[in-house]
Scaffold this active site. Sequence first.
Site, PDB file in Angstrom:
ATOM      1  N   VAL A 167       4.584   0.923   1.416  1.00  0.00           N
ATOM      2  CA  VAL A 167       4.742  -0.263   2.258  1.00  0.00           C
ATOM      3  C   VAL A 167       4.732  -1.496   1.351  1.00  0.00           C
ATOM      4  O   VAL A 167       3.881  -1.625   0.472  1.00  0.00           O
ATOM      5  CB  VAL A 167       3.625  -0.383   3.310  1.00  0.00           C
ATOM      6  N   LYS A 170       8.770  -0.517   5.061  1.00  0.00           N
ATOM      7  CA  LYS A 170       8.199   0.775   4.718  1.00  0.00           C
ATOM      8  C   LYS A 170       9.302   1.746   4.322  1.00  0.00           C
ATOM      9  O   LYS A 170      10.318   1.862   5.012  1.00  0.00           O
ATOM     10  CB  LYS A 170       7.428   1.307   5.928  1.00  0.00           C
ATOM     11  N   ASP A 224      -2.111   9.909  15.044  1.00  0.00           N
ATOM     12  CA  ASP A 224      -2.739   9.589  13.760  1.00  0.00           C
ATOM     13  C   ASP A 224      -3.618   8.343  13.879  1.00  0.00           C
ATOM     14  O   ASP A 224      -3.556   7.431  13.056  1.00  0.00           O
ATOM     15  CB  ASP A 224      -1.671   9.388  12.685  1.00  0.00           C
ATOM     16  N   GLY A 280       0.818  -1.202   0.000  1.00  0.00           N
ATOM     17  CA  GLY A 280       0.000   0.000   0.000  1.00  0.00           C
ATOM     18  C   GLY A 280       0.847   1.245   0.000  1.00  0.00           C
ATOM     19  O   GLY A 280       2.078   1.205  -0.029  1.00  0.00           O
ATOM     20  N   GLU A 281       0.155   2.402   0.041  1.00  0.00           N
ATOM     21  CA  GLU A 281       0.830   3.694   0.023  1.00  0.00           C
ATOM     22  C   GLU A 281       0.021   4.663   0.872  1.00  0.00           C
ATOM     23  O   GLU A 281      -1.207   4.663   0.838  1.00  0.00           O
ATOM     24  CB  GLU A 281       0.944   4.211  -1.407  1.00  0.00           C
ATOM     25  N   GLY A 282       0.713   5.448   1.670  1.00  0.00           N
ATOM     26  CA  GLY A 282       0.058   6.448   2.503  1.00  0.00           C
ATOM     27  C   GLY A 282       0.772   7.770   2.412  1.00  0.00           C
ATOM     28  O   GLY A 282       1.661   7.971   1.578  1.00  0.00           O
ATOM     29  N   GLY A 283       0.407   8.677   3.303  1.00  0.00           N
ATOM     30  CA  GLY A 283       1.003  10.001   3.283  1.00  0.00           C
ATOM     31  C   GLY A 283       2.483   9.989   3.560  1.00  0.00           C
ATOM     32  O   GLY A 283       3.225  10.854   3.100  1.00  0.00           O
ATOM     33  N   MET A 284       2.947   9.005   4.329  1.00  0.00           N
ATOM     34  CA  MET A 284       4.358   8.960   4.707  1.00  0.00           C
ATOM     35  C   MET A 284       5.216   8.192   3.712  1.00  0.00           C
ATOM     36  O   MET A 284       6.403   8.446   3.601  1.00  0.00           O
ATOM     37  CB  MET A 284       4.501   8.328   6.081  1.00  0.00           C
TER      38      MET A 284
END
Length: 1002
Positions: free
Chosen positions: A23, A38, A131, A16-20
């Site tokens: 992964v 990550k 968060d 996946g992919e997030g704001g930071m």
Amino acid sequence: MIGQTVSHYRIVEKLGEGGMGFVYVAEDTHLGRRVAIKFPHHTANKHHYHARFLREARAVSELTHPNIATLYDYGETATGQPFIVMELVKGDSLNELLSGGHVTLLRAVEIMCDVARAIDEAHHHGVVHRDIKPSNVMVNARGQVKVLDFGLAKQLNEQFQDVDQDARTLLATRTQSGMVVGTPLYLSPEQALGAPVDTRSDIFALGAVLYECIAGQAAFSGSSVMEIAARVMRDDPKPPSSINSRVPAELDRITLKALAKKPDERYQSATELIEDLEAVRDSLKGLSHAPVKRIEPAHGASRLSALSTISDIFRRPHLPVGVVLLGLVILGGAIWGITRALRTAPHEPSPDAQRWYAEGTNALRDGTYFKASKALELAVGADDKYALAHARLAEAWMEMDYADKAKDQLLAVARLVPDRSTLQPLDALYLQAVTAIASRDFKSAVESYREVVSRVPEKEKPFAYVDLGRAYEKSEDVDKAIESFVEASKLDPQYPTAYLRAGILYGRKQNQAEANAALGKAESLYQALSNYEGLTEVLYQRGTLLVQTGKFREARQQLQRALELCRTTSNTYQEVRTLLQFSSLSNLEGDMAQAQSYARQAADLARTSEMENLNARALLDLGTTYFAGGNYDEAEKYFKQSLELAQRYKARYTEARSSVMLASLRYEQGDAAGATSYAESALAIFQSGRWRKETSQALLLLGRATRLKGDYVSALDAFRQQLQLGEAVGDLSQVASAQSSIGTTLSYREQYPEALRHYDESYRINQSLNAKFFIEYDLISRGNVLWKLGDYAGARDALGQAFDAASRPESSYKSLLAEINLRYAQLALSERDFQEARARAKQALDLAGSQQEVIVEAKSTLGMASAFSGAGVEGAKLCDEALEAANRTGNPRLISSAQLALARALLEAKDAGRALEVALQAQGSFERAGQQESLWRALLVAASASRSSGDEARAIGYAERAANVLLEMRQQWGDESFERYAKRPDVQYSRKQLDETLAVKR
């Protein structure tokens, strides 16, 4: 990145992919497990993301809790990109469960209880998550809840630069970058304002997630980030029951209290929230609940996905964003660009800082870490912008088990040098190497130092080779390390450190001649230089090597010289270490009182000198002396004191060692659950810190603990992991230990031919290492399996060698005599030499002391020998006593073995009814454990007892099952091994009884 290998992690697929960042799923090639790895986004302001990554690693590394995803590792790639490695949690996120309509009111409260427990643990460690959102909560297939992503986590004592008071809106993390981060739907009012946050901001987020779980919609919504933020700061949400009528009034109260605007009006701790949630959870049990249906926002309203963070939103240019916020981002980028331009010139440290740095680095190479830490503290005190000094100080702190202090220094390095390309190439290489050492990424350290060696001027090559040797040493490549130290000594024959490090490693390889020569050279050079710390280190290391080779008198002489020297120079750190080595020596000599005295002196000195980590280690060693002497109560007291002190001062290595000793203590007490718990705690720390040898030791203990519970499959899995790890690092002692442990586990499962192969391999390795105690232990183990396979000559030879070694006046292995006599007794019983069996069993009991396993088995053997000699009642009484003793241990194997012995004795005592009852109890245990040899014997007792009672039909049934088990044994063992077994006198006698029973049917 799919298919690439980073450190020892092979990237398998994108998760996946997030704001930071991104992964991925990766495979740990060392331990053979799947992990999550990550990486940060590649952005212009990457140094801020890097710092935040390190902050996440630091925050999570302190947290060990069933509801928090475990951090295994962190480091940097060869190109300087940071990464963190975490537990791979397979399951669904809370966001997915809510969207799928799979969460009832009761389940929502249960999940939020677990999330709150995770956050409570973080708060106790001074960490605020900042968060919390449904996508950061995972529920695995077993229903276990895990909280993820501490990427925005903040240490409560961290200091951040002030934020412009005219630009406060939504600066949720108050980072130096000015980047807008956080998740808008779950921001607390103080986060939205950019005000200081504490644990109560997490309480607000917990309330927001709870609201969404039970109401089916977010507590705050809007068509833009600004609108959501305004509502968070201004509006009180409607009670959840106004949206979902099934929500009880008490749950309304809890949710709205957590969402109070003013922090003082919320729950003041997660513990308070958990108490109320648990109470309302209990009231919901037994009620029928339909899943909560998530309510989608009306057309035209933007819900803003719970997966999104504000930083995600800013990276989407088509989204409407307030002009003020856009201006802040542009201004932040401009300031960053100016700052980067100003930082392109490498920092030149002050002369004082360079002088202290050189002294501290030389002390690190010598192994005098306390001196190194003091010199390097002076270096960074003289010039706080000296990044390399911070990195070396981190290395010194790690050597002394001050993990928190080391992490602070690494964060300082990341802050000072966000872009290593601004440094001179050689400085950048050194920084990369030292940071890798401090982060325990020894493979990367080796690569960097090899490059350093190729680039440094000739006059600096000896120092670079010593650094390379230390990196090889830490990566457990002893041969390469020695090569590097020898090369350093050739380039500079007057360099004592090279000889010192080589001498230590020669000793570790049992090469005494080379060790003595190298340490002698180091001693003469330190003497000529009047370097008393170095001289003390030589004496200490020589004494330590002499202890390991059993030369106790010579060891004491060297350690005494070291002790006198460090007292003369007032070197408290070296004095404490030397006292602890004296304690270990006295322990090996059997002088428990003296060992305790030395350890107590060390603990008192460390405490009064405020060296709390050394105090924790001294308390651990003090407990070890009581443990060796069999005083478990005192041992436990000091082990727990050591554990508490290590946890308080974040001495992770000592914390894990204390857990190992507590696991060992629980194992000796027969407390399998307690041993497992402590071993698992130690294993998590050792794995996350990449202490490979210690990881192997923790796996050994975990295997023994699970074996004690009778879970042989899990035990074999742990021992095979230990074997794989030992082979990967070339640690023959750990390989031998794993082979022996696998052999014992297979022996307990009565897979004797396969067990013998593992014992033989362990014996071969221990002979090559001249590991005398383990050689004796292997001889006993091999002898025990050999007689069971009918090889009496081989068994007597092995047991005889062990007996001769343990019987010598100077032997330190006299505790083995009890077990040796026990094995002789069992061998004699199998030959139906009942007089010899009784005599040897009595000797074993006389020598057993507190060895509970020996007591149980010796008393069972004595009881059976008595019963088979015609004293049935006396034999049954002894076997009853053995069973009582076995029950006190709680060991399933000992209990079922004692039951079988009692059943056989009862049969001889003409008590057929009870013999049948006890035999059938044992039979169930043998079937569950896969112990076929004992199983067919238990079935034979059941058949004989049934026949004595006149129940021929049942007798034939049990006899037929026994015969089938014998056939299965032949298939599993192979014809040759089975035929040798079948020729044992006791087996022939029993098979004759079996044939007589089966003949009735024919």
